[in-house]
Design a protein around this motif. Structure first.
Motif, PDB file in Angstrom:
ATOM      1  N   SER A   7     -49.599  66.991  84.806  1.00  0.00           N
ATOM      2  CA  SER A   7     -49.161  66.107  85.935  1.00  0.00           C
ATOM      3  C   SER A   7     -51.771  65.395  85.246  1.00  0.00           C
ATOM      4  CB  SER A   7     -49.842  66.450  87.074  1.00  0.00           C
ATOM      5  OG  SER A   7     -50.257  66.130  87.902  1.00  0.00           O
ATOM      6  N   SER A  12     -50.618  66.330  91.988  1.00  0.00           N
ATOM      7  CA  SER A  12     -48.827  66.175  91.926  1.00  0.00           C
ATOM      8  C   SER A  12     -48.557  67.500  91.840  1.00  0.00           C
ATOM      9  CB  SER A  12     -48.659  65.672  90.842  1.00  0.00           C
ATOM     10  OG  SER A  12     -48.324  63.943  91.316  1.00  0.00           O
ATOM     11  N   THR A  51     -46.303  63.266  84.288  1.00  0.00           N
ATOM     12  CA  THR A  51     -46.788  61.650  85.188  1.00  0.00           C
ATOM     13  C   THR A  51     -46.860  60.547  84.311  1.00  0.00           C
ATOM     14  OG1 THR A  51     -48.705  62.360  85.040  1.00  0.00           O
ATOM     15  CG2 THR A  51     -47.030  63.407  86.770  1.00  0.00           C
ATOM     16  N   ASP A  79     -46.445  58.993  90.211  1.00  0.00           N
ATOM     17  CA  ASP A  79     -47.222  59.795  91.220  1.00  0.00           C
ATOM     18  C   ASP A  79     -48.492  58.874  91.539  1.00  0.00           C
ATOM     19  OD1 ASP A  79     -49.161  58.358  88.557  1.00  0.00           O
ATOM     20  OD2 ASP A  79     -49.491  60.363  87.849  1.00  0.00           O
TER      21      ASP A  79
END
Length: 102
Positions: A7, A12, A51, A79
């Motif tokens: 991420s 997230s 992401t 995201d």
């Protein structure tokens, strides 16, 4: 077999940790590719969640891995930076993969 998150933001990662998914936060292309390589080498990881913003740092690498990686599944997740155009991204990815414009 487990999930693992790559991420670019804490939100997230915290959300995934609440459901038992571990991961790392990376921001630069080089550190993203190193973290991805580490995750690919871990035999206990079955699904690597990435992401959208990180996928955009190395789209060719991710596309190639999705097509050739047989042991682990790499999944792009939206995201807070976007995701509204995820349908268009999926169409683009399929078009590139099969060579036919949808």
């Amino acid at each position: 077999m487990k999930f693992f998150l790559l991420s670019d933001n804490v939100d997230s990662l915290v959300g995934m940790r609440l459901v038992g998914i571990d991961g790392v936060i990376v921001h630069e292309r080089k550190e993203f590719l190193l973290a991805l390589e580490d995750a690919l080498e871990d035999p206990s990881i079955a699904v690597i969640l990435v992401t959208t913003k990180l996928v955009n740092l190395a789209p060719n690498v991710i596309s190639e891995l999705k097509l050739t990686q047989s042991r682990q599944l790499i999944v792009e997740i939206p995201d807070r930076h976007g995701g509204a155009n995820i349908g268009e991204e999926i169409d683009r990815y399929i078009s590139e993969a099969i060579g036919v414009k949808l």
